[in-house]
Design a protein around this motif. Structure first.
Motif, short mmCIF file in Angstrom:
data_model
loop_
_atom_site.label_atom_id
_atom_site.label_comp_id
_atom_site.label_asym_id
_atom_site.label_seq_id
_atom_site.Cartn_x
_atom_site.Cartn_y
_atom_site.Cartn_z
N PRO A 229 0.84 -1.16 0.07
CA PRO A 229 0.02 0.00 -0.14
C PRO A 229 0.85 1.31 -0.09
N TRP A 233 0.54 4.23 -2.46
CA TRP A 233 0.05 5.63 -1.93
C TRP A 233 1.01 6.69 -2.07
N PRO A 238 -4.58 8.00 -1.06
CA PRO A 238 -5.40 7.09 -0.87
C PRO A 238 -6.68 7.17 -1.51
N HIS A 239 -7.21 8.28 -1.61
CA HIS A 239 -8.59 8.86 -2.35
C HIS A 239 -8.34 8.45 -3.79
N THR A 241 -6.24 6.60 -5.15
CA THR A 241 -5.92 5.10 -5.35
C THR A 241 -7.31 4.42 -5.49
N TYR A 242 -8.32 4.75 -4.57
CA TYR A 242 -9.48 4.11 -4.77
C TYR A 242 -10.45 4.54 -6.10
N ALA B 200 -5.26 -0.65 5.02
CA ALA B 200 -5.74 0.36 4.14
C ALA B 200 -7.24 0.74 4.87
N VAL B 203 -6.59 3.37 7.30
CA VAL B 203 -5.97 4.82 6.60
C VAL B 203 -7.24 5.57 5.95
N TRP B 204 -8.21 4.53 5.51
CA TRP B 204 -9.00 5.35 4.49
C TRP B 204 -10.06 5.85 5.61
N CYS B 207 -8.97 9.19 6.51
CA CYS B 207 -8.88 9.90 5.21
C CYS B 207 -10.35 10.63 4.75
N ASP B 222 -4.57 13.70 -0.40
CA ASP B 222 -3.66 12.92 -1.21
C ASP B 222 -2.21 13.24 -1.41
#
Lengths: 319, 319
Positions: A229, A233, A238-239, A241-242, B200, B203-204, B207, B222
């Motif tokens: 991860p 990242w 993170p945002h 990534t998804y 993950a 973290v998410w 975030c 990000d």
């Protein structure tokens, strides 16, 4: 109101620990005059060796040029007193230990000594500015600029203004940071731990829990995060990534597909907020077993990887 | 018992979504014969374009050689049926959607069709193997090999054996993964979300919470993670990061200095485990505002950064 130069003519760093030495090395590597001060004479002596070492390491790591570093180191001084350290400094950086009372006391005592136009920043990793600067009179020029460790390598600096911080001082802090090659990220409001501390805390709690519960060993966990991860990242937050993980459907489709999994995991994550003595022992034993004691060699290898990644990202962005 | 060759003579990938196409592209880029199958004919048609595209992109990204990729693509086939797809395959990779019932049903129906010696792996991102393979008879050859997205770029693969998985099959899975340039990390026992999903998720959640509470915007968050903690963790995993963050005192000294801060943050972290409709709207709005709709261009740029980081890490490790 006089117009201030866009770069500081002198920087004062208060605190000669890891973070203070990092700030000093970073500023020196930009050719800026720096005076570093610590109330602990031994710490200050150590800094006289450590700051040049770290500034020169930046040349080897291709993060600074030799000429600029030597120019900065030529004007690197150890303050004989707090007063002498901050005299003539446009930017005073607090980098003492993370102790609210000590920081408040320092700000109170240093405030009358600094130049009227000086910017005063704290390196706190999570205390809201209102608490940090509670005993200051001129809060308009006070704010948090929180670097990561090591400050001379990791670009991110969290910029956290207090309610009384002047807008022009926020701009000025970001200007200084950009001139140092840093990436300032401005928080719209403070939260305990700001952004990075909270995310780091969320990660570390889970990492400790996984090790303590025997799911994975310390070094395997570190390897999994580094080559998994964290790598993702580092290339996309993170945002993003998804947003990129469900074809062209973006985050909306990702949530449709995987929110149920995340909700299941959220329910199962660690919730403790005190590290009990047994966990603490298991953690330190695990870390020491994984990494023995060659801290200096491990740090050098880490810094080589860090600067290699930074160069790669810069090339990928411009190329 | 016959000795199996150390590399599969044929790989079958079941499921032609993002993860299935990634596995197929990765195996093809190693020159391995691959048959991909999906019960959805449209998905399978898309894979016929997508797998070669992604395999050839690896050449541009300097993660594979053109000759090897073309050799693999020469033997890339679309299965006309589940039976035909798995026939002759030493390794059957499940990569359908993350739905336990669908996965259980697939394993039950595919089990009688696969070769007696075939390895059967699931790409599940968090379901314990005991549940996944609950309806299989030969659980000795079943385990989870969980890749990240995109599987052809991110090295980490979580290897999660079930209670019945044979030790030799675990070794074999790791052997296959290493031959694909992956970094298998073996879990000592399963946990919901394994290791990566849990981290993950931790973290998410934080975030999302920071964005929804107005502390920071999606793109700033990000950026902060990418150029801050993620960069650090990519160079040294979380435990090593803190072991190196307190001079020569290691993690023991780090805990003495900063455990109080972490304990304060742990107490303040988000604890919700359902994303309510308002949070969900704020999140998707924020992500769409930050990244508009150019998903393909964003993904290409991300993949360039990812492969640049991978090359840099490899050079830093060998250099």
């Amino acid at each position: 109101m006089t117009t201030l130069p866009s770069l500081p003519r002198k920087v004062a760093v208060i605190g000669a620990g890891d973070i203070g030495c990092g700030w000093a090395a970073l500023c020196a590597s930009a050719g800026w005059p720096v005076t570093i001060y610590d109330s602990n004479a031994l710490g200050l002596e150590r800094a006289a060796v450590e700051v040049p070492r770290r500034a020169r390491a930046l040349v080897v790591l291709e993060r600074a040029t030799g000429g600029m570093v030597e120019r900065g180191l030529h004007e690197l001084h150890q303050g004989r007193s707090l007063l002498q350290a901050v005299k003539g400094a446009d930017w005073v950086i607090e980098a003492i230990t993370e102790d609210l009372t000590a920081k408040q006391w320092l700000f109170e005592s240093v405030e009358p000594l600094i130049e009227p136009d000086a910017l005063l920043t704290s390196s706190s990793s999570g205390v809201p500015p209102t608490q940090l600067f509670a005993r200051c009179r001129r809060r308009d020029r006070c704010l948090v600029t929180h670097p990561l460790n090591p400050p001379e390598l990791i670009p991110l600096v969290e910029v956290v203004p207090g309610t009384g911080t002047g807008a022009s001082e926020v701009v000025r802090a970001q200007q200084y940071l950009r001139a140092l090659g840093r990436m300032p990220v401005l928080l719209k409001k403070p939260a305990p731990g700001y952004v990075v501390g909270r995310i780091a805390a969320a990660v570390w709690r889970e990492c400790i829990d996984l090790v303590v519960n025997g799911v994975v060993d310390v070094d395997d966990l570190d390897r999994a995060v580094s080559l998994g991860p964290a790598l993702g990242w580092a290339a996309a937050g993170p945002h993003l990534t998804y947003h990129l993980a469900a074809g062209d459907g973006g985050v909306t489709l990702f949530l449709q597909r995987l929110l149920a999994s995340f909700e299941d995991w959220w329910e199962h994550l660690a919730t403790w907020h005190k590290l009990d003595p047994e966990q603490r022992r298991a953690l330190t034993d695990g870390v020491q077993q994984a990494y023995s004691n060659k801290i200096e060699a491990l740090r050098e290898a880490r810094d080589r990887r860090l600067s290699a990644i930074l160069r790669a990202l810069e090339q990928a962005r411009t190329g």
